[in-house]
Design a protein around this motif. Structure first.
Motif, short mmCIF file in Angstrom:
data_model
loop_
_atom_site.label_atom_id
_atom_site.label_comp_id
_atom_site.label_asym_id
_atom_site.label_seq_id
_atom_site.Cartn_x
_atom_site.Cartn_y
_atom_site.Cartn_z
N GLN A 37 0.84 -1.19 0.00
CA GLN A 37 0.00 0.00 0.00
C GLN A 37 0.88 1.24 0.00
O GLN A 37 1.50 1.56 1.00
N LEU A 38 0.92 1.91 -1.12
CA LEU A 38 1.66 3.16 -1.24
C LEU A 38 0.74 4.23 -1.83
O LEU A 38 1.12 4.98 -2.70
N ASP A 39 -0.47 4.25 -1.35
CA ASP A 39 -1.43 5.20 -1.86
C ASP A 39 -1.07 6.60 -1.38
O ASP A 39 -0.48 6.79 -0.33
N PRO A 40 -1.45 7.62 -2.16
CA PRO A 40 -1.18 8.98 -1.73
C PRO A 40 -1.96 9.28 -0.46
O PRO A 40 -2.98 8.65 -0.18
N PRO A 41 -1.45 10.22 0.35
CA PRO A 41 -2.14 10.55 1.58
C PRO A 41 -3.56 11.01 1.32
O PRO A 41 -3.81 11.78 0.39
N LYS A 42 -4.51 10.51 2.09
CA LYS A 42 -5.91 10.84 1.88
C LYS A 42 -6.43 11.81 2.94
O LYS A 42 -7.17 12.72 2.63
N SER A 43 -6.03 11.61 4.17
CA SER A 43 -6.53 12.48 5.23
C SER A 43 -5.67 13.73 5.30
O SER A 43 -4.53 13.77 4.84
N SER A 44 -6.22 14.76 5.90
CA SER A 44 -5.45 16.00 6.04
C SER A 44 -4.25 15.76 6.94
O SER A 44 -3.20 16.38 6.76
N GLU A 45 -4.37 14.83 7.89
CA GLU A 45 -3.24 14.49 8.77
C GLU A 45 -2.12 13.87 7.96
O GLU A 45 -0.94 14.22 8.14
N GLU A 46 -2.46 12.95 7.04
CA GLU A 46 -1.43 12.33 6.19
C GLU A 46 -0.79 13.35 5.27
O GLU A 46 0.41 13.34 5.06
N LYS A 47 -1.59 14.24 4.69
CA LYS A 47 -1.05 15.28 3.80
C LYS A 47 -0.12 16.20 4.57
O LYS A 47 0.93 16.59 4.07
N ASN A 48 -0.52 16.55 5.79
CA ASN A 48 0.30 17.42 6.62
C ASN A 48 1.63 16.74 6.95
O ASN A 48 2.67 17.38 6.92
N LYS A 49 1.58 15.44 7.22
CA LYS A 49 2.80 14.69 7.53
C LYS A 49 3.76 14.74 6.35
O LYS A 49 4.97 14.97 6.52
N PHE A 50 3.25 14.55 5.12
CA PHE A 50 4.11 14.61 3.94
C PHE A 50 4.67 16.02 3.76
O PHE A 50 5.85 16.19 3.44
N GLN A 51 3.85 17.05 3.98
CA GLN A 51 4.33 18.43 3.84
C GLN A 51 5.44 18.73 4.83
O GLN A 51 6.41 19.40 4.50
N ILE A 52 5.32 18.19 6.04
CA ILE A 52 6.36 18.38 7.06
C ILE A 52 7.64 17.68 6.63
O ILE A 52 8.73 18.24 6.72
N LEU A 53 7.51 16.44 6.12
CA LEU A 53 8.69 15.71 5.65
C LEU A 53 9.35 16.42 4.48
O LEU A 53 10.58 16.52 4.42
#
Length: 161
Positions: A27-43
């Motif tokens: 499972q390497l789906d793009p982030p779906k939740s705002s929490e997952e998107k925020n985590k990627f933006q922080i990284l």
């Protein structure tokens, strides 16, 4: 069985291709939740900040880095056995191209992808060029290689950290 840096962190993702392999679904789906998107933006932000600290260093600094890398026990032998059995090996890493490319050449790996650093006049500029290698980009890279090799999904395996 994966190459590791001196910190013990996994050095990337190895992709394996062979007609006789069954797919291992990951499972390497793009982030779906705002929490997952925020985590990627922080990284992403963190990566860009760290890369900015490299500004002005000669690209030759990666010679020292490469020489400090220690492969996990039997990693080279494992990859060699795969290749002798007709299995193509690819390497996708969130690391940097000067290291990943050299590692790929050392291990006779034909397919590789990593974060690209901008270099001018032999010096790092402190910026990245192109896409950041995220889990989604790793998945897209596997798909691109699979299509290029005209292999069905059932004949690919992805192993990652």
């Amino acid at each position: 069985m994966f190459p590791t840096g001196s910190s013990g962190n996994s050095f990337g993702v190895l992709w394996f291709f062979k007609k006789s392999f069954k797919i291992i679904e990951i499972q390497l789906d793009p982030p779906k939740s705002s929490e997952e998107k925020n985590k990627f933006q922080i990284l992403e932000s963190s990566l860009r900040k760290r890369v900015s600290l490299l500004e002005g260093l000669p690209v030759s600094v990666f010679d020292t880095v490469f020489n400090s890398i220690h492969l996990a026990p039997n990693a080279q032998k494992f990859i060699s056995i795969l290749q002798k059995n007709g299995i193509l090996v690819g390497l996708v890493s969130g690391g940097f191209t000067p290291i990943v490319e050299r590692l790929a050449k050392f291990l006779s790996i034909s397919y590789f992808s990593a974060n690209q650093l901008e270099v001018k006049d032999g010096l790092l500029t402190g910026t990245l060029v192109g896409q950041i290698i995220s889990p989604q980009v790793k998945k897209e890279t596997l798909e691109k290689w699979r299509e290029k090799l005209n292999l069905p999904k059932e004949r690919t395996v992805a192993i990652g950290d």
